[in-house]
Write a protein that holds these residues in place. Structure first.
Motif, short mmCIF file in Angstrom:
data_model
loop_
_atom_site.label_atom_id
_atom_site.label_comp_id
_atom_site.label_asym_id
_atom_site.label_seq_id
_atom_site.Cartn_x
_atom_site.Cartn_y
_atom_site.Cartn_z
N LEU A 1 47.74 38.66 37.78
CA LEU A 1 49.19 38.84 37.79
C LEU A 1 49.54 40.30 37.53
O LEU A 1 48.78 41.01 36.85
N GLY A 2 50.70 40.71 38.00
CA GLY A 2 51.14 42.08 37.80
C GLY A 2 51.34 42.42 36.33
O GLY A 2 51.02 43.53 35.89
N THR A 3 51.87 41.45 35.58
CA THR A 3 52.13 41.67 34.15
C THR A 3 50.82 42.00 33.42
O THR A 3 50.75 42.94 32.62
N SER B 1 47.98 43.04 34.81
CA SER B 1 47.36 44.27 35.34
C SER B 1 47.90 45.51 34.63
O SER B 1 47.15 46.43 34.31
N GLY C 1 43.02 44.64 36.09
CA GLY C 1 43.84 44.09 37.17
C GLY C 1 43.21 42.90 37.87
O GLY C 1 42.39 42.18 37.30
N ASP C 2 43.61 42.71 39.14
CA ASP C 2 43.19 41.53 39.89
C ASP C 2 41.68 41.43 40.10
O ASP C 2 41.19 40.38 40.47
N TYR D 1 53.34 30.25 44.32
CA TYR D 1 54.63 30.93 44.19
C TYR D 1 54.94 31.85 45.37
O TYR D 1 56.08 31.96 45.81
N LEU E 1 49.51 37.69 53.10
CA LEU E 1 50.46 38.47 52.29
C LEU E 1 49.75 39.03 51.07
O LEU E 1 49.93 38.55 49.96
C1 LIG Z 1 53.38 38.75 47.62
C2 LIG Z 1 53.00 38.95 46.19
C3 LIG Z 1 53.94 38.73 45.19
C4 LIG Z 1 53.60 38.91 43.84
N1 LIG Z 1 54.55 38.68 42.88
C5 LIG Z 1 54.22 38.84 41.58
C6 LIG Z 1 55.19 38.60 40.55
O1 LIG Z 1 56.34 38.25 40.84
N2 LIG Z 1 54.81 38.75 39.25
C7 LIG Z 1 53.54 39.15 38.91
O2 LIG Z 1 53.25 39.29 37.71
N3 LIG Z 1 52.59 39.39 39.86
C8 LIG Z 1 52.91 39.25 41.18
N4 LIG Z 1 51.96 39.48 42.15
C9 LIG Z 1 50.61 39.89 41.73
C10 LIG Z 1 50.53 41.39 41.49
O3 LIG Z 1 51.05 42.08 42.62
C11 LIG Z 1 49.09 41.79 41.26
O4 LIG Z 1 48.57 41.02 40.20
C12 LIG Z 1 48.96 43.27 40.91
O5 LIG Z 1 49.49 44.06 41.93
C13 LIG Z 1 47.49 43.62 40.72
O6 LIG Z 1 47.41 44.96 40.40
P1 LIG Z 1 46.06 45.75 40.69
O7 LIG Z 1 46.30 47.15 40.26
O8 LIG Z 1 44.90 45.02 40.09
O9 LIG Z 1 45.82 45.64 42.26
P2 LIG Z 1 46.70 46.19 43.45
O10 LIG Z 1 48.15 46.23 43.12
O11 LIG Z 1 46.24 45.39 44.64
O12 LIG Z 1 46.23 47.67 43.60
C14 LIG Z 1 44.89 47.99 43.97
C15 LIG Z 1 44.94 49.33 44.68
O13 LIG Z 1 43.61 49.82 44.85
C16 LIG Z 1 43.47 50.32 46.17
N5 LIG Z 1 42.04 50.26 46.51
C17 LIG Z 1 41.29 49.16 46.70
N6 LIG Z 1 40.03 49.50 47.00
C18 LIG Z 1 39.97 50.85 46.98
C19 LIG Z 1 38.94 51.82 47.19
N7 LIG Z 1 37.71 51.45 47.49
N8 LIG Z 1 39.27 53.14 47.07
C20 LIG Z 1 40.54 53.51 46.74
N9 LIG Z 1 41.54 52.64 46.53
C21 LIG Z 1 41.26 51.35 46.65
C22 LIG Z 1 44.34 49.40 47.00
O14 LIG Z 1 44.68 50.02 48.22
C23 LIG Z 1 45.55 49.21 46.08
O15 LIG Z 1 46.50 50.21 46.24
C24 LIG Z 1 52.29 39.30 43.50
C25 LIG Z 1 51.33 39.51 44.50
C26 LIG Z 1 51.68 39.34 45.83
C27 LIG Z 1 50.63 39.57 46.89
#
Ligand SMILES: Cc1cc2nc3c(=O)[nH]c(=O)nc-3n(C[C@H](O)[C@H](O)[C@H](O)COP(=O)(O)OP(=O)(O)OC[C@H]3O[C@@H](n4cnc5c(N)ncnc54)[C@H](O)[C@@H]3O)c2cc1C
Length: 334
Positions: free
Chosen positions: A172-174, A176, A154-155, A32, A4
């Motif tokens: 975490l999303g917050t 990021s 972000g992550d 979680y 997931l």
């Molecule tokens: C099931 C689930 C539930 C969650 N619930 C919560 C919650 O309730 N509260 C909370 O705070 N956090 C939650 N999270 C965590 C949160 O979703 C992440 O911390 C957040 O989305 C990270 O943001 P990001 O932008 O770093 O990465 P992502 O949201 O993963 O975005 C990264 C993006 O980059 C793109 N990408 C990657 N590599 C490349 C490339 N080479 N070229 C172009 N694009 C690329 C990916 O396709 C993606 O769209 C949850 C996570 C999951 C999996």
């Protein structure tokens, strides 16, 4: 067998549920995401077994609260395998199964694996950027990587922790969102600094919400603090007003300085658990003492709180307990 990580992953699970109508599921992991998934699959009518490597589920809170979460899971029919490590996943004659390191075997129509997150920093490494904890990209407070003019958020990055006064990995999303805003602004010539996290999170599992902020007692000790923790059970609003429900608090403060170090909270999901933990989070952000919480001008009406909000009563319990301990020590020294 599903992971997931992305929206696509969850769409694939939905598709499988709709088309193949599985009747049983094993969820590997007890963080979680696993608990939310257990809740969702029980609502879809599946029998669910949750396998947790730690002895209690939801290791982001202390075992005392983890046990209450387990009771909630069990009361909704989730079977729990705690302290169990899965060694392999089998697939024979169209039947899936998991096998533990101690030889326990369980068949299931659907297996979900959510055992943690790894930073996707491959592209950054290939570009020559420096990485640190768990392979996360090293950034400064301006979210600039080791290579000038390349920003990351972000992550995939390490995160500044305000209490630990060091970088950690806490995806975490917050976080990021905040880091992304800083990185974006600085990338176009701004001068914004990421303030850092205090480790706030919340999850809803069946009827419960469980939240934490700051450090657990063990984390505070490892970080060099002198932690002391109290547990308080209070009502979410005035008990004479119908529908009052219990809230379970754990408050950790520094025995020497009185500074608030962390809080955990569990209660009914309509008991303002997340907003109440956010008060602790704001206090942690400003390095407040536990005692100072009582001075906050918080809102009150009988259906929603008490003149002393339960947050303040939990903080007062902590202060009373620490004074008691100190006077016992003084008496012992006389
Ligand atoms: C099931 C689930 C539930 C969650 N619930 C919560 C919650 O309730 N509260 C909370 O705070 N956090 C939650 N999270 C965590 C949160 O979703 C992440 O911390 C957040 O989305 C990270 O943001 P990001 O932008 O770093 O990465 P992502 O949201 O993963 O975005 C990264 C993006 O980059 C793109 N990408 C990657 N590599 C490349 C490339 N080479 N070229 C172009 N694009 C690329 C990916 O396709 C993606 O769209 C949850 C996570 C999951 C999996």
């Amino acid at each position: 067998v599903f992971l997931l990580h992305t929206m696509e992953d969850s769409f694939k699970v939905q598709e499988y549920l709709n088309e193949r109508t599985p009747r049983s599921a094993v969820i590997i992991g007890a963080g979680y995401i696993c608990l939310e998934t257990a809740d969702a699959l029980i609502h879809r009518g599946l029998t669910v077994t949750l396998v947790s490597r730690p002895k209690t589920v939801l290791p982001t809170v202390e075992p005392e609260l983890g046990k209450l979460v387990e009771q909630e899971l069990a009361s909704h029919g989730v079977e729990l395998w705690t302290g169990v490590e899965i060694a392999s996943i089998g697939h024979e004659n169209d039947t899936l199964s998991v096998l533990s390191t101690t030889g326990q075997k369980l068949a299931a129509d659907l297996i979900i694996v959510a055992t943690g997150v790894r930073p996707a920093s491959g592209l950054a490494v290939a570009a020559g950027l420096k990485t640190g904890q768990r392979g996360a990209i090293l950034v400064n407070r301006q979210m600039e990587t080791s290579m000038p003019n390349i920003y990351a958020a972000g992550d995939c990055v390490e995160t500044w922790h305000r209490l630990l006064r060091r970088y950690t990995y806490l995806p975490l999303g917050t976080t990021s969102h905040k880091q992304g805003r800083v990185a974006g602004e600085n990338a176009i010539g701004g001068n914004r600094s990421f303030a850092g996290v205090v480790g706030t999170q919340v999850v809803k599992v069946f009827e419960l919400a469980i939240a934490r902020t700051g450090l657990l007692e063990s984390e505070a000790r490892s970080a060099g603090f002198d932690p002391f923790t109290t547990e308080t059970v209070g009502w979410d609003h005035k008990a004479y007003y119908p529908g009052a429900r219990q809230l379970h608090f754990r408050v950790t403060g520094d025995r020497t300085t009185g500074r608030l170090l962390g809080a955990q909270l569990l209660g009914h999901w309509k008991s303002e658990v997340s907003k109440r933990i956010d008060v602790f989070a704001a206090a942690l952000f400003h390095e407040m003492a536990v005692d100072d919480l009582s001075a906050l001008d918080l809102s009150y009406t009988p259906p929603l709180s008490s003149p002393w909000d339960p947050i303040q009563m939990a903080a007062q319990d902590w202060s009373r307990a620490i004074r008691k301990q100190q006077s016992r020590l003084e008496l012992a020294n006389v």
